[in-house]
Design an enzyme around this catalytic site. Structure first.
Site, mmCIF file in Angstrom:
data_model
loop_
_atom_site.group_PDB
_atom_site.id
_atom_site.type_symbol
_atom_site.label_atom_id
_atom_site.label_comp_id
_atom_site.label_asym_id
_atom_site.label_seq_id
_atom_site.Cartn_x
_atom_site.Cartn_y
_atom_site.Cartn_z
ATOM 1 N N SER A 136 1.028 -1.094 0.116
ATOM 2 C CA SER A 136 -0.066 -0.032 0.155
ATOM 3 C C SER A 136 0.818 1.247 -0.061
ATOM 4 C CB SER A 136 -0.858 0.005 1.293
ATOM 5 O OG SER A 136 -1.790 1.108 1.236
ATOM 6 N N LYS A 168 -3.333 9.423 -8.918
ATOM 7 C CA LYS A 168 -3.715 8.326 -8.038
ATOM 8 C C LYS A 168 -5.200 7.798 -8.390
ATOM 9 C CE LYS A 168 -3.627 6.560 -3.351
ATOM 10 N NZ LYS A 168 -4.884 5.990 -3.285
ATOM 11 N N ARG A 199 -5.327 -7.583 -4.948
ATOM 12 C CA ARG A 199 -4.488 -7.030 -4.132
ATOM 13 C C ARG A 199 -4.696 -8.040 -2.895
ATOM 14 N NH1 ARG A 199 -4.251 -3.008 -0.368
ATOM 15 N NH2 ARG A 199 -2.078 -2.914 0.649
ATOM 16 N N CYS A 205 -40.177 -1.017 -2.730
ATOM 17 C CA CYS A 205 -41.762 -1.070 -2.495
ATOM 18 C C CYS A 205 -42.401 -2.027 -3.507
ATOM 19 C CB CYS A 205 -42.405 0.179 -2.511
ATOM 20 S SG CYS A 205 -44.028 0.025 -2.385
HETATM 21 S S1 IVH Z 1 2.042 2.225 -6.853
HETATM 22 C C1 IVH Z 1 4.067 -0.284 -3.941
HETATM 23 N N1 IVH Z 1 0.720 3.844 -8.231
HETATM 24 O O1 IVH Z 1 -3.635 3.195 -4.314
HETATM 25 C C2 IVH Z 1 3.443 1.102 -4.412
HETATM 26 N N2 IVH Z 1 -0.610 2.716 -6.950
HETATM 27 O O2 IVH Z 1 -3.340 3.624 -1.642
HETATM 28 C C3 IVH Z 1 2.137 0.787 -4.703
HETATM 29 N N3 IVH Z 1 -2.977 3.333 -6.900
HETATM 30 O O3 IVH Z 1 -2.812 -0.319 -3.701
HETATM 31 C C4 IVH Z 1 1.252 0.853 -5.880
HETATM 32 N N4 IVH Z 1 -2.779 4.770 -8.458
HETATM 33 O O4 IVH Z 1 -4.169 0.486 -5.798
HETATM 34 C C5 IVH Z 1 0.452 3.226 -7.211
HETATM 35 N N5 IVH Z 1 -0.136 5.488 -9.842
HETATM 36 C C6 IVH Z 1 -0.354 4.522 -8.831
HETATM 37 C C7 IVH Z 1 -1.510 4.371 -8.330
HETATM 38 C C8 IVH Z 1 -1.787 3.463 -7.236
HETATM 39 C C9 IVH Z 1 -3.610 4.263 -7.786
HETATM 40 C C10 IVH Z 1 -3.613 2.637 -5.784
HETATM 41 C C11 IVH Z 1 -2.951 1.208 -5.592
HETATM 42 C C12 IVH Z 1 -2.531 1.176 -4.206
HETATM 43 C C13 IVH Z 1 -3.087 2.158 -3.573
HETATM 44 C C14 IVH Z 1 -2.487 2.674 -2.159
#
Ligand code: IVH
Length: 664
Positions: A83, A117, A138, A425
């Site tokens: 994470s 993200k 995951r 309903c």
């Molecule tokens: S890298 C080791 N890159 O965010 C690094 N994660 O809060 C882990 N996520 O489990 C992942 N966009 O599901 C990475 N550009 C991005 C991401 C990303 C979304 C998600 C991913 C991770 C979670 C953590």
């Protein structure tokens, strides 16, 4: 021998379909209509089933899904899928950067990869020799759920990588819903009377984690890669990894930015925050990673987070206010939604005084009670929602809200849908439901009444001319001509259509009643089991449960529908109007496959549930795996292990065409 022109047409179709998948899912563009795309796909399916020798492990036709699984096998991740640790401000990121520079003894500012993200579900996909082998969620990071059949249905994920040399690779990324796909799907679900999804993230997770991959196949999910489990040979930075993945045909985020030092990272953060509404998918922040593989390795990882990356979420548009009361609203489809009445609060640019709590499950999970302080969120244009309750620090908490078992609008019975958290309903004359149920009664899968469209249903309901579907059959010509846009001829036509509908069969009749969860397929099962409506109405609940395809929630809905006074009354009045719908259960019909066990495998043009229903109707038992007990294997193009096993066991193997011939 497969003729050369067939071979080249198949190659050409596959390439064209892949091209359009790529355009849509990685470049956000379309060149052809949905109809044209479907036509290409249909033609390919037709050719592949006529020429099984053309089967291929990466044909786009393999994306239709396969038999449901009893449960997900687990899949292990090594190294674990980690994470991310969070930073909440520019200062906290500067602190992160200081730590990195100090620990790595850097003289210059480090280079970072700043990535949107994505807000979806993390998955990893295993390619061996360039071919997709397995994929999983995951889970807890060390072990997830093996959702390979589901992941195969995602059109943005290549089944085979575009590479000249063999590649072994574990790709990690996020399964998401694009905003427009999400909205379109919810609109369709709404108009089908199905429960809508709360947000794209829930929808992505719910759609991917389906035991029946045919359901996943019908959901327009996307995938964006953000990393790999191991660095591929010759790749030594995050940014070159993205180029490499893109070259293999794997979708990556086009908005990733390479930055040097904290100031550039901070400005990339603001740029992405400003642009977030323009993106095709939802993002909730940025992920910042050290760009160089060697520096990542030097920083290492803790048990749950890497020390070389951080997530920096965007400011959530949230506010805290007091929950005054919880009310239940009844929607057009009869859905009961708990709504929080709030002390007005300014959030995301507007004053909000009510917010949705979505459904009973969400309400229970959040345990919001009158008097509590709650966090309210408003994202973009969506309806404000209660995110969480903080309880009531000033006094005793209010009582837990009891979800009503009767409709607050009409007092009618409320049923919970199978596979959904929605309550509806069931009273067909509930004002909130009436228009919908009239329209549904006339629909093609139900009574198929020409002229009974949504406009007419609306007028009949709004003018109180009918209070349920049974009243349609006592409408007079005089009443009808008083309606807007209804001449004498249309009135006569409608009356004769209504008369004609009296001769319908049990399947259409039951489908028209709008019993939650009971559409054309389930009513088809019921009409196979029961000879007529009276037999169905008097059936005990156990009898419904014994029908393959009917689970406990559905059985309960059926039983209640036929025993609640309000709904039973409507059915009785329909019978008095002249209906006497008959089922197909005569017990002595022709059953060409009686007593045989059948397995379907590979790509066939029928959906698996239609194939199963047809085989069962012909007396067969349908199972998911091949064994000595199997009598017939119906194999389409792309059939693999099951077909091999059937050959080994010397079982009878037939094509889809042959299957159709036999059941006729
Ligand atoms: S890298 C080791 N890159 O965010 C690094 N994660 O809060 C882990 N996520 O489990 C992942 N966009 O599901 C990475 N550009 C991005 C991401 C990303 C979304 C998600 C991913 C991770 C979670 C953590």
């Amino acid at each position: 021998m497969i003729p050369e022109n067939v071979r080249s047409e198949v190659d050409n179709l596959r390439e064209r379909i892949r091209h359009h998948n790529r355009l849509y899912y990685t470049e956000d563009r379309i060149e052809i209509s949905d109809g044209e795309y479907d036509a290409l796909m249909r033609r390919l399916i037709e050719l592949e089933s006529r020429w099984p020798g053309l089967a291929s492990e990466d044909s786009p036709t393999l994306r239709v899904g396969s038999q449901p699984l009893p449960r997900f096998p687990s899949i292990l991740w090594d190294p674990p899928m980690l994470s991310l640790d969070n930073v909440f401000s520019a200062e906290e990121f500067a602190e992160f950067d200081r730590r990195v520079r100090q620990e790595l003894n850097l003289e210059n500012d480090p280079v970072y990869s700043v990535e949107p993200k994505l807000d979806g579900l993390a998955v990893a996909i295993i390619y061996e020799n360039g071919v997709l082998q397995r994929a999983g969620t995951r889970g807890d990071g060390s072990a997830g759920e093996d959702v390979t059949p589901n992941v195969r249905t995602l059109r943005s994920i290549p089944l085979k990588l575009t590479s000249t040399s063999p590649v072994d690779l574990v790709v990690r990324g996020e399964v998401i819903f694009r905003k427009n796909d999400f909205e379109k799907m919810n609109r369709e679900r709404e108009s089908n009377g199905q429960d809508t999804f709360v947000n794209p993230r829930n929808a992505a997770s719910g759609s991917l984690r389906q035991l029946d991959s045919r359901i996943t196949s019908s959901r327009p999910l996307s995938f964006i890669a953000y990393g790999t489990a191991h660095w591929p040979a010759g790749i030594s930075s995050q940014s070159s990894l993205f180029n490499y993945l893109e070259g293999l045909g794997i979708p990556v985020n086009p908005h990733n930015i390479v930055c040097r030092g904290v100031d550039e990272v901070e400005s990339a953060y603001h740029t992405l925050e400003q642009k977030r509404d323009e993106f095709s998918w939802e993002i909730d922040g940025v992920v910042i990673k050290l760009n160089e593989a060697s520096l990542q390795a030097e920083m290492g990882t803790l048990s749950r987070f890497p020390r070389w990356a951080a997530a920096w979420k965007f400011r959530a548009e949230e506010a805290v206010t007091r929950l005054i009361d919880i009310e239940i609203q009844v929607g057009r489809t009869g859905k009961l939604t708990p709504v929080a009445k709030l002390e007005p609060v300014f959030v995301g640019g507007v004053t909000v005084s009510s917010a949705t709590l979505h459904n009973e499950d969400e309400l229970r999970r959040k345990d919001a009670r009158p008097g509590d302080m709650v966090i309210v969120r408003r994202a973009g244009d969506v309806i404000p929602e209660v995110v969480r309750s903080m309880g009531n620090s000033e006094g005793e908490r209010g009582k837990r809200f009891e979800f009503p078992r009767i409709c607050p609008v009409c007092g009618g019975p409320v049923a919970r849908e199978e596979d959904a958290s929605a309550h509806r309903c069931m009273n067909p004359s509930c004002p909130a439901r009436l228009r919908e149920s009239l329209f549904h009664w006339g629909a093609r899968d139900a009574l198929d009444i020409e002229g009974l469209g949504s406009k007419l249903a609306e007028q009949l309901a709004d003018r109180n001319m009918v209070k349920d579907v049974a009243d349609l059959y006592s409408l007079t010509r005089l009443q009808l001509v008083s309606l807007d846009r209804m001449g004498e001829k249309s009135a006569d036509n409608l009356l004769s259509e209504l008369q004609r509908s009296l001769r319908t069969n049990l399947q259409k009749f039951v489908a028209g009643l709008g019993i939650p969860g009971v559409g054309r397929a389930v009513s088809g099962l019921l009409s196979e089991r029961y000879a007529d409506l009276n037999e169905l109405m008097d059936a005990p609940v156990d009898e419904f449960l014994a029908i393959p395809g009917v689970g406990p929630v559905l059985a309960d809905n059926l039983y209640r529908f036929f025993h609640e006074k309000i709904t039973r009354d409507v059915v009785n009045r329909l019978l008095s109007a002249g209906f006497s719908p008959q089922g197909n259960s005569t017990g002595d019909g022709e059953k060409p496959l009686l007593g045989l066990t059948v397995v379907f495998t590979g790509g066939i043009s029928l959906s698996r549930s239609d194939a199963r229903i047809m085989a069962e109707k012909a007396g067969a038992k349908v199972t998911g795996s091949v064994s000595e007990k199997t009598d017939i294997v119906v194999a389409g193009p792309g059939a693999g292990e099951k077909l091999q096993k059937a050959r080994k066991l010397g079982l009878e193997i037939i094509s889809e065409d042959e299957f159709m011939r036999r059941i006729k």
